[in-house]
Design a protein around this motif. Structure first.
Motif, PDB file in Angstrom:
ATOM      1  N   LYS A 107       0.834  -1.203   0.000  1.00  0.00           N
ATOM      2  CA  LYS A 107       0.000   0.000   0.000  1.00  0.00           C
ATOM      3  C   LYS A 107       0.868   1.252   0.000  1.00  0.00           C
ATOM      4  O   LYS A 107       1.853   1.346   0.727  1.00  0.00           O
ATOM      5  N   ASN A 108       0.503   2.219  -0.832  1.00  0.00           N
ATOM      6  CA  ASN A 108       1.203   3.518  -0.887  1.00  0.00           C
ATOM      7  C   ASN A 108       2.706   3.362  -1.099  1.00  0.00           C
ATOM      8  O   ASN A 108       3.514   4.072  -0.479  1.00  0.00           O
ATOM      9  N   THR A 109       3.093   2.453  -1.977  1.00  0.00           N
ATOM     10  CA  THR A 109       4.524   2.171  -2.153  1.00  0.00           C
ATOM     11  C   THR A 109       5.287   3.381  -2.679  1.00  0.00           C
ATOM     12  O   THR A 109       6.424   3.629  -2.263  1.00  0.00           O
ATOM     13  N   GLU A 110       4.688   4.148  -3.569  1.00  0.00           N
ATOM     14  CA  GLU A 110       5.376   5.324  -4.115  1.00  0.00           C
ATOM     15  C   GLU A 110       5.669   6.339  -3.014  1.00  0.00           C
ATOM     16  O   GLU A 110       6.777   6.895  -2.936  1.00  0.00           O
TER      17      GLU A 110
ATOM     18  N   SER B 163       7.876  -1.268  10.756  1.00  0.00           N
ATOM     19  CA  SER B 163       6.837  -0.802   9.831  1.00  0.00           C
ATOM     20  C   SER B 163       7.249  -0.998   8.380  1.00  0.00           C
ATOM     21  O   SER B 163       8.436  -1.068   8.051  1.00  0.00           O
ATOM     22  N   THR B 164       6.268  -1.070   7.495  1.00  0.00           N
ATOM     23  CA  THR B 164       6.559  -1.211   6.071  1.00  0.00           C
ATOM     24  C   THR B 164       7.103   0.082   5.482  1.00  0.00           C
ATOM     25  O   THR B 164       7.811   0.058   4.476  1.00  0.00           O
ATOM     26  N   THR B 165       6.810   1.235   6.099  1.00  0.00           N
ATOM     27  CA  THR B 165       7.390   2.491   5.634  1.00  0.00           C
ATOM     28  C   THR B 165       8.891   2.515   5.907  1.00  0.00           C
ATOM     29  O   THR B 165       9.690   2.886   5.039  1.00  0.00           O
ATOM     30  N   VAL B 166       9.289   2.106   7.090  1.00  0.00           N
ATOM     31  CA  VAL B 166      10.710   2.065   7.422  1.00  0.00           C
ATOM     32  C   VAL B 166      11.424   0.953   6.649  1.00  0.00           C
ATOM     33  O   VAL B 166      12.609   1.060   6.348  1.00  0.00           O
ATOM     34  N   LEU B 167      10.691  -0.101   6.287  1.00  0.00           N
ATOM     35  CA  LEU B 167      11.281  -1.148   5.453  1.00  0.00           C
ATOM     36  C   LEU B 167      11.771  -0.576   4.124  1.00  0.00           C
ATOM     37  O   LEU B 167      12.804  -1.006   3.592  1.00  0.00           O
ATOM     38  N   ALA B 168      11.053   0.401   3.583  1.00  0.00           N
ATOM     39  CA  ALA B 168      11.498   1.045   2.344  1.00  0.00           C
ATOM     40  C   ALA B 168      12.846   1.725   2.535  1.00  0.00           C
ATOM     41  O   ALA B 168      13.679   1.749   1.623  1.00  0.00           O
ATOM     42  N   LEU B 169      13.090   2.268   3.723  1.00  0.00           N
ATOM     43  CA  LEU B 169      14.403   2.856   4.029  1.00  0.00           C
ATOM     44  C   LEU B 169      15.462   1.761   4.139  1.00  0.00           C
ATOM     45  O   LEU B 169      16.579   1.925   3.633  1.00  0.00           O
TER      46      LEU B 169
ATOM     47  N   LEU C 221       5.943   9.129   7.895  1.00  0.00           N
ATOM     48  CA  LEU C 221       4.484   8.992   7.879  1.00  0.00           C
ATOM     49  C   LEU C 221       3.921   9.510   6.571  1.00  0.00           C
ATOM     50  O   LEU C 221       4.121  10.683   6.246  1.00  0.00           O
ATOM     51  N   ASP C 222       3.214   8.658   5.822  1.00  0.00           N
ATOM     52  CA  ASP C 222       2.593   9.182   4.608  1.00  0.00           C
ATOM     53  C   ASP C 222       1.357   9.996   4.995  1.00  0.00           C
ATOM     54  O   ASP C 222       0.787   9.827   6.074  1.00  0.00           O
ATOM     55  N   ALA C 223       0.968  10.893   4.108  1.00  0.00           N
ATOM     56  CA  ALA C 223      -0.042  11.899   4.437  1.00  0.00           C
ATOM     57  C   ALA C 223      -1.421  11.311   4.736  1.00  0.00           C
ATOM     58  O   ALA C 223      -2.249  11.983   5.357  1.00  0.00           O
TER      59      ALA C 223
ATOM     60  N   ILE D 192       8.917  13.245   8.526  1.00  0.00           N
ATOM     61  CA  ILE D 192       9.026  13.234   7.069  1.00  0.00           C
ATOM     62  C   ILE D 192       7.748  12.648   6.501  1.00  0.00           C
ATOM     63  O   ILE D 192       7.308  11.562   6.913  1.00  0.00           O
ATOM     64  N   THR D 193       7.146  13.363   5.568  1.00  0.00           N
ATOM     65  CA  THR D 193       5.912  12.902   4.932  1.00  0.00           C
ATOM     66  C   THR D 193       5.992  13.176   3.432  1.00  0.00           C
ATOM     67  O   THR D 193       6.993  13.704   2.941  1.00  0.00           O
ATOM     68  N   ASP D 194       4.949  12.808   2.715  1.00  0.00           N
ATOM     69  CA  ASP D 194       4.990  12.926   1.256  1.00  0.00           C
ATOM     70  C   ASP D 194       4.122  14.040   0.706  1.00  0.00           C
ATOM     71  O   ASP D 194       4.120  14.283  -0.503  1.00  0.00           O
TER      72      ASP D 194
END
Length: 261
Positions: free
Chosen positions: A80-83, A107-113, A211-213, A234-236
């Motif tokens: 979800k929200n990969t971009e 978290s999956t957001t931090v996994l992207a990092l 955190l995404d918006a 940090i957000t998008d």
């Protein structure tokens, strides 16, 4: 005659998985009607998902296996929200210096990092199997903090985890949350994860929330951290004015990744 919907295969399959997670058993006829595609297309999607181990084919459809439901839930969150997650991760990477010790939540957001952390000469402290696998594959040295295994996030939590984290002192901690509001702070519905994230934040020098918006203006069961416990967000996408005002009042530095990159 049924006309094919404009959805691509990956999008259709994600919708099928979400429906299977909610309903446990899905039928070809119902899926074809809901997705606006031929039944043969649905059969091919179900076969592909079964080959990946997400579903088991049954007469007329498929069912989710109980043992894979938690893994599937995690897989869908990661998709979800990969971009937005990748954009946020690139902005987070710019805060990391060679020689840093960084701690990453599950978290999956931090996994992207974690997946791009090889661009820096760092040591990482990780709490999840997925982050450990990503770092091992890219040659980044890391330590994994163990504890009780929490299957929904594929992470480690509990008293042993928190005791170990109290002895570690990373330069920077990166974490995410399910929701954020100025009143309740950064919140999450999973209590075991809340405790683990809190111990990470207490251990860190600089505390960075990713955190995404879509998470703004919402709240979940328990507070991970309040604004006075966070240094950078940090957000998008630009948050609402009331969120900006709360961040300014708490002296939290806001980075909007689209402006940053």
């Amino acid at each position: 005659m049924v006309t094919e919907a404009p959805r691509v295969g990956a999008e259709r399959q994600e919708l099928i998985l979400r429906r299977a997670l909610a309903e446990r058993v899905v039928r070809i006829k119902d899926l074809a009607a809901a997705l606006g595609v031929h039944e043969m297309t649905v059969r091919r999607d179900l076969d592909a998902l079964a080959e990946q181990g997400f579903l088991e084919r049954v007469h007329g459809g498929a069912r989710i296996l109980e043992k894979t439901s938690e893994e599937l839930s995690h897989h869908l969150r990661a998709a979800k929200n990969t971009e937005a997650k990748e954009l946020i991760a690139r902005a987070a990477l710019s805060l990391i210096q060679d020689g840093d010790v960084v701690a990453l939540d599950a978290s999956t957001t931090v996994l992207a990092l974690a997946r791009i952390l090889h661009a820096r000469q760092v040591t990482a402290i990780v709490t999840s199997l997925d982050a450990a696998n990503a770092l091992a594959a890219s040659g980044v040295p890391f330590a994994m903090v163990g504890g009780n295994f929490h299957a929904p996030a594929r992470s480690f939590v509990g008293a042993f985890f928190m005791e170990m984290m109290s002895r570690l002192h990373p330069d920077k901690v990166f974490f995410s949350a399910k929701a954020f509001s100025p009143e309740t702070g950064f919140t999450d519905p999973h209590l075991p994860e809340v405790g683990a994230k809190q111990s990470l934040i207490r251990a860190g020098g600089t505390r960075v929330a990713l955190l995404d918006a879509s998470k703004f203006g919402r709240r979940a069961l328990a507070t991970i951290a309040t604004l006075d416990q966070v240094d950078v967000l940090i957000t998008d996408a630009p948050p609402a004015e009331e969120v900006r005002a709360a961040l300014d009042a708490a002296d939290v530095h806001l980075t909007v990744a689209k402006e940053h990159v």
